[in-house]
Design an enzyme around this catalytic site. Structure first.
Site, PDB file in Angstrom:
ATOM      1  N   SER A   3      33.258 164.501 -18.183  1.00  0.00           N
ATOM      2  CA  SER A   3      32.269 163.947 -19.351  1.00  0.00           C
ATOM      3  C   SER A   3      31.970 165.175 -20.213  1.00  0.00           C
ATOM      4  O   SER A   3      32.133 166.204 -19.895  1.00  0.00           O
ATOM      5  CB  SER A   3      30.811 163.400 -18.869  1.00  0.00           C
ATOM      6  N   TYR A  29      22.421 165.962 -14.935  1.00  0.00           N
ATOM      7  CA  TYR A  29      23.617 165.466 -14.981  1.00  0.00           C
ATOM      8  C   TYR A  29      24.593 166.130 -15.704  1.00  0.00           C
ATOM      9  O   TYR A  29      25.750 166.308 -14.943  1.00  0.00           O
ATOM     10  CB  TYR A  29      23.630 164.005 -16.002  1.00  0.00           C
TER      11      TYR A  29
HETATM   12  C1  8X3 Z   1      28.312 160.360 -20.389  1.00  0.00           C
HETATM   13  C2  8X3 Z   1      28.147 160.969 -21.790  1.00  0.00           C
HETATM   14  O1  8X3 Z   1      26.467 161.856 -23.261  1.00  0.00           O
HETATM   15  O2  8X3 Z   1      25.657 160.266 -21.837  1.00  0.00           O
HETATM   16  O3  8X3 Z   1      29.128 160.985 -19.575  1.00  0.00           O
HETATM   17  O4  8X3 Z   1      26.021 162.482 -21.048  1.00  0.00           O
HETATM   18  S1  8X3 Z   1      26.519 161.374 -21.998  1.00  0.00           S
END
Ligand code: 8X3
Length: 264
Positions: A149, A162
């Site tokens: 990501s 995340y």
């Molecule tokens: C998803 C991109 O910007 O929502 O992997 O973290 S974000």
């Protein structure tokens, strides 16, 4: 969990085998469809066997080869069971399973969410990659794709759990590429930005449809799952001596993680 296998077209032994994790929806399902169309024998892996069955039916109805295997990448036992039933040679592993949970600041974030994100994004990818590496190497032309990501390249407020997991997953991919240098397995990282899928934002916000919709509100043409499947297919179908280290892909409306054009 014991793995359940279902659905199968008559296998073409010559077709290269591609294993795709998180194949029950979104980018994983689109990648399974696309790779089947490219001639791969697709092993679609995810926890939800009913969703995989639908996917396999779609693929086989259009002449592709696919098999569904219920697999939880956070479980050693489940991953070993998947590995033990794969036909060879396995030439491609697409590590797509992952996800985000919550958007709370560091001060108040629930560390249980962070642990889950580390488990599914980093350790899940590590676990299945470890399990399949011998088969990928035996093929003489293996490819490991890590769907990371742009959250692995930068941080944002509320995203530490995340972005931390995605940074870790990127470190895994980079390290593995170094360690495998000289052996016949390439490691490719694909880092998508804003991709509108049915589940990513909904899972992150625990079913809150309004918050999930706000992520994409006003964004002209966010990426869709098929765009990322296209990137996976392009990277995987380059001649094997060509290693695309990292592909960063965003919609035109997103110049950087924080810089998103939205229509009023
Ligand atoms: C998803 C991109 O910007 O929502 O992997 O973290 S974000």
């Amino acid at each position: 969990m014991g793995n359940v296998t279902s659905g199968a077209a008559a296998p073409d032994a010559a077709a290269p085998v591609a294993v795709i994790t998180g194949a029950s929806s979104g980018i994983g399902a689109a990648t399974a469809r696309r790779l089947a169309a490219e001639g791969y024998q697709v092993i679609a892996a995810a926890r939800r066997i009913d969703r995989l069955d639908e996917l396999v039916t779609q693929i086989t109805d259009t002449g592709g080869q696919a098999r569904a295997v219920a697999c939880d990448i956070t479980s050693d036992e489940s991953v070993a069971a998947l590995r033990d039933q794969l036909p060879e040679p396995v030439t491609l592993l697409v590590n797509n399973a992952g996800g985000a949970l919550g958007l709370a600041p560091v001060e108040t974030a629930d560390l249980t969410d962070w642990r889950w994100m580390y488990e599914v994004n980093m350790l899940g990818t590590a676990r299945i990659t470890q399990a399949l590496l011998p088969a990928l190497e035996r093929s003489g032309r293996g490819t490991v794709v890590v769907v990371g990501s742009t959250a692995g390249l930068a941080v944002y407020e509320g995203g530490a759990g995340y972005t931390g997991a995605k940074h870790a997953e990127r470190a895994l991919a980079e390290t593995l590429r170094l360690e495998l240098c000289g052996r016949p397995v390439r490691v490719i990282e694909i880092d998508p930005g804003l991709v509108k899928t049915d589940e990513f934002a909904l899972v992150r916000f625990r079913g809150d449809t309004e918050r999930a919709a706000a992520v994409y509100a006003g964004v002209p043409d966010p990426l869709v799952a098929e765009d990322i499947a296209d990137c996976v297919a392009w990277c995987a179908t380059r001649p094997h001596h060509v290693n695309v280290d990292r592909l960063v892909v965003r919609p035109l409306a997103q110049a950087a993680n924080h810089k998103v054009h939205r229509r009023e």
